[in-house]
Motif scaffolding. Structure first.
Motif, PDB file in Angstrom:
ATOM      1  N   ASN A  74       0.699  -1.123  -0.119  1.00  0.00           N
ATOM      2  CA  ASN A  74      -0.174  -0.003   0.030  1.00  0.00           C
ATOM      3  C   ASN A  74       0.671   1.247  -0.111  1.00  0.00           C
ATOM      4  N   VAL A  75       1.975   1.074   0.178  1.00  0.00           N
ATOM      5  CA  VAL A  75       2.862   2.159   0.272  1.00  0.00           C
ATOM      6  C   VAL A  75       3.896   2.538  -0.840  1.00  0.00           C
ATOM      7  N   HIS A  76       3.807   1.340  -1.761  1.00  0.00           N
ATOM      8  CA  HIS A  76       4.802   1.545  -2.811  1.00  0.00           C
ATOM      9  C   HIS A  76       4.706   2.613  -3.780  1.00  0.00           C
ATOM     10  N   PHE A  77       3.245   2.892  -4.038  1.00  0.00           N
ATOM     11  CA  PHE A  77       3.346   4.082  -5.026  1.00  0.00           C
ATOM     12  C   PHE A  77       3.611   5.346  -4.226  1.00  0.00           C
ATOM     13  N   GLU A  78       3.297   5.322  -2.881  1.00  0.00           N
ATOM     14  CA  GLU A  78       3.575   6.524  -2.199  1.00  0.00           C
ATOM     15  C   GLU A  78       5.158   6.898  -2.007  1.00  0.00           C
ATOM     16  N   ASP A  79       5.786   5.616  -2.075  1.00  0.00           N
ATOM     17  CA  ASP A  79       7.371   5.823  -1.925  1.00  0.00           C
ATOM     18  C   ASP A  79       7.940   6.194  -3.459  1.00  0.00           C
ATOM     19  N   ILE A  80       7.353   5.824  -4.482  1.00  0.00           N
ATOM     20  CA  ILE A  80       7.692   6.433  -5.957  1.00  0.00           C
ATOM     21  C   ILE A  80       7.128   7.825  -6.114  1.00  0.00           C
ATOM     22  N   ALA A  85       9.437  13.445  -6.009  1.00  0.00           N
ATOM     23  CA  ALA A  85       9.250  14.832  -5.278  1.00  0.00           C
ATOM     24  C   ALA A  85      10.780  15.153  -4.876  1.00  0.00           C
ATOM     25  N   HIS A  86      11.526  14.128  -4.257  1.00  0.00           N
ATOM     26  CA  HIS A  86      12.881  14.362  -3.538  1.00  0.00           C
ATOM     27  C   HIS A  86      13.814  14.663  -4.731  1.00  0.00           C
ATOM     28  N   LEU A  87      13.734  13.829  -5.704  1.00  0.00           N
ATOM     29  CA  LEU A  87      14.705  14.390  -7.198  1.00  0.00           C
ATOM     30  C   LEU A  87      14.409  15.484  -7.591  1.00  0.00           C
ATOM     31  N   LYS A  88      13.310  16.031  -7.662  1.00  0.00           N
ATOM     32  CA  LYS A  88      12.955  17.297  -8.350  1.00  0.00           C
ATOM     33  C   LYS A  88      13.349  18.556  -7.417  1.00  0.00           C
ATOM     34  N   ALA A  89      13.184  18.328  -6.026  1.00  0.00           N
ATOM     35  CA  ALA A  89      13.662  19.210  -5.363  1.00  0.00           C
ATOM     36  C   ALA A  89      15.384  19.522  -5.442  1.00  0.00           C
ATOM     37  N   ALA A 102      21.524  14.719  -9.082  1.00  0.00           N
ATOM     38  CA  ALA A 102      20.035  14.358  -9.168  1.00  0.00           C
ATOM     39  C   ALA A 102      19.375  14.269 -10.562  1.00  0.00           C
ATOM     40  N   GLU A 103      19.878  15.141 -11.458  1.00  0.00           N
ATOM     41  CA  GLU A 103      19.384  14.991 -12.754  1.00  0.00           C
ATOM     42  C   GLU A 103      19.650  13.746 -13.477  1.00  0.00           C
ATOM     43  N   ARG A 104      20.860  13.285 -13.268  1.00  0.00           N
ATOM     44  CA  ARG A 104      21.176  11.897 -13.899  1.00  0.00           C
ATOM     45  C   ARG A 104      20.452  10.823 -13.212  1.00  0.00           C
ATOM     46  N   MET A 105      20.153  10.877 -12.081  1.00  0.00           N
ATOM     47  CA  MET A 105      19.319   9.933 -11.235  1.00  0.00           C
ATOM     48  C   MET A 105      17.773   9.969 -11.661  1.00  0.00           C
ATOM     49  N   ARG A 106      17.338  11.334 -12.014  1.00  0.00           N
ATOM     50  CA  ARG A 106      16.148  11.413 -12.468  1.00  0.00           C
ATOM     51  C   ARG A 106      15.682  10.667 -14.007  1.00  0.00           C
ATOM     52  N   GLU A 107      16.678  10.761 -14.769  1.00  0.00           N
ATOM     53  CA  GLU A 107      16.753   9.926 -16.056  1.00  0.00           C
ATOM     54  C   GLU A 107      16.623   8.700 -15.825  1.00  0.00           C
ATOM     55  N   LYS A 108      17.306   7.741 -14.851  1.00  0.00           N
ATOM     56  CA  LYS A 108      17.198   6.396 -14.377  1.00  0.00           C
ATOM     57  C   LYS A 108      15.855   6.235 -13.791  1.00  0.00           C
ATOM     58  N   PHE A 109      15.343   7.210 -13.258  1.00  0.00           N
ATOM     59  CA  PHE A 109      14.041   7.069 -12.429  1.00  0.00           C
ATOM     60  C   PHE A 109      12.903   7.081 -13.307  1.00  0.00           C
ATOM     61  N   ARG A 110      13.118   7.757 -14.453  1.00  0.00           N
ATOM     62  CA  ARG A 110      12.015   7.902 -15.599  1.00  0.00           C
ATOM     63  C   ARG A 110      12.147   6.659 -16.261  1.00  0.00           C
ATOM     64  N   LYS A 111      13.178   6.179 -16.277  1.00  0.00           N
ATOM     65  CA  LYS A 111      13.435   4.851 -17.191  1.00  0.00           C
ATOM     66  C   LYS A 111      12.251   3.564 -16.544  1.00  0.00           C
ATOM     67  N   TYR A 112      12.204   3.760 -15.278  1.00  0.00           N
ATOM     68  CA  TYR A 112      11.333   2.715 -14.475  1.00  0.00           C
ATOM     69  C   TYR A 112      10.068   3.316 -14.372  1.00  0.00           C
ATOM     70  N   TRP A 113       9.801   4.267 -14.004  1.00  0.00           N
ATOM     71  CA  TRP A 113       8.557   5.096 -13.458  1.00  0.00           C
ATOM     72  C   TRP A 113       8.095   6.096 -14.376  1.00  0.00           C
ATOM     73  N   GLY A 114       8.559   6.503 -15.727  1.00  0.00           N
ATOM     74  CA  GLY A 114       8.268   7.542 -16.421  1.00  0.00           C
ATOM     75  C   GLY A 114       7.212   7.120 -17.368  1.00  0.00           C
ATOM     76  N   ASP A 115       6.913   5.955 -17.448  1.00  0.00           N
ATOM     77  CA  ASP A 115       5.874   5.594 -18.468  1.00  0.00           C
ATOM     78  C   ASP A 115       4.828   4.768 -17.637  1.00  0.00           C
ATOM     79  N   PRO A 116       3.562   5.621 -17.524  1.00  0.00           N
ATOM     80  CA  PRO A 116       2.422   4.619 -16.750  1.00  0.00           C
ATOM     81  C   PRO A 116       2.088   3.625 -17.350  1.00  0.00           C
ATOM     82  N   GLU A 117       2.022   3.419 -18.788  1.00  0.00           N
ATOM     83  CA  GLU A 117       1.578   2.102 -19.473  1.00  0.00           C
ATOM     84  C   GLU A 117       2.410   0.960 -19.069  1.00  0.00           C
ATOM     85  N   LYS A 118       3.530   1.306 -18.612  1.00  0.00           N
ATOM     86  CA  LYS A 118       4.526  -0.058 -18.200  1.00  0.00           C
ATOM     87  C   LYS A 118       4.291  -0.354 -16.415  1.00  0.00           C
TER      88      LYS A 118
END
Length: 222
Positions: A74-80, A85-89, A102-118
């Motif tokens: 139940n907290v998995h999506f909350e943590d994502i 938010a932490h990376l944006k800040a 942080a920008e380089r890490m956001r690129e990797k983050f979006r690879k896994y969590w940037g596409d809602p279809e996946k």
């Protein structure tokens, strides 16, 4: 390692002052970016402490998500959302080193969590079923994560998916007998003693205000 090393700043300074070999090693050691390491200066320790603060949130969420004595789905999506938010800040900070990392890490983050279809929609549903979140938080968090336009579309898809799941539930259980729905099982006192809620993680995880929930609360107040 960095958290331990920061306590020995003065020791490193003395080591640098008294040991010529240490100074020579630092003066000739080539870093990954091609630059020469050089001696440790005050700015280096400032960077170390910034990195510690930056990585601390990842450590806390890793400990929280790795728990085995309480529910984590139940907290998995909350943590994502919190990581986003932490990376944006951190990207928006004035510290260029931290911002670039942080920008380089956001690129990797979006690879896994940037596409809602996946993403598996059950991640969203389990968060909706958490009475502390319900659909209002998930809908808001999706817009924060993917932007207003895409977030609304994903939110509508999650709502439709939730209705279809409930339809399946009705189909499977509406014809069930009263005994199947309400089995007469006596509950002994020890049945509930071993159950630990997600709040059990608070002893090992530092309490941090959730950015997305604070943002949602402020929006409601406005």
């Amino acid at each position: 390692m960095l958290n331990t090393a920061q306590n020995f700043e003065k020791a490193f300074d003395r080591f640098d002052f008294f040991d010529e070999n240490f100074k020579t090693y630092l003066a000739t050691h080539v870093c990954e970016d091609g630059s020469v390491a050089g001696t440790l200066e005050c700015d280096d320790w400032v960077n170390v402490r910034n990195v510690i603060k930056f990585l601390e949130r990842f450590y806390e969420l890793t400990v929280k998500a790795s728990g085995s004595h309480y529910v984590t789905s139940n907290v998995h999506f909350e943590d994502i959302c919190e990581l986003d938010a932490h990376l944006k800040a951190c990207v928006a900070t004035e510290d260029l080193s931290l911002s670039n990392m942080a920008e380089r890490m956001r690129e990797k983050f979006r690879k896994y969590w940037g596409d809602p279809e996946k993403m598996n929609k059950m991640i969203f549903i389990s968060s909706v079923l958490d009475p502390r979140n319900k659909f209002v938080y998930v809908s808001f968090a999706l817009e924060e994560l993917f932007g207003e336009e895409v977030g609304k579309k994903v939110s509508e898809g999650v709502y439709d998916y939730m209705k279809s799941l409930f339809g399946e539930y009705l189909k499977n259980y509406s014809r069930a007998s009263h005994h199947q729905l309400y089995p007469s099982v006596s509950t002994s006192s020890h049945d509930t003693s071993d159950v630990t809620s997600s709040s059990g993680s608070s002893s090992s995880v530092k309490s941090n205000a959730l950015r997305t929930k604070l943002h949602l609360k402020k929006q409601k107040e406005d």
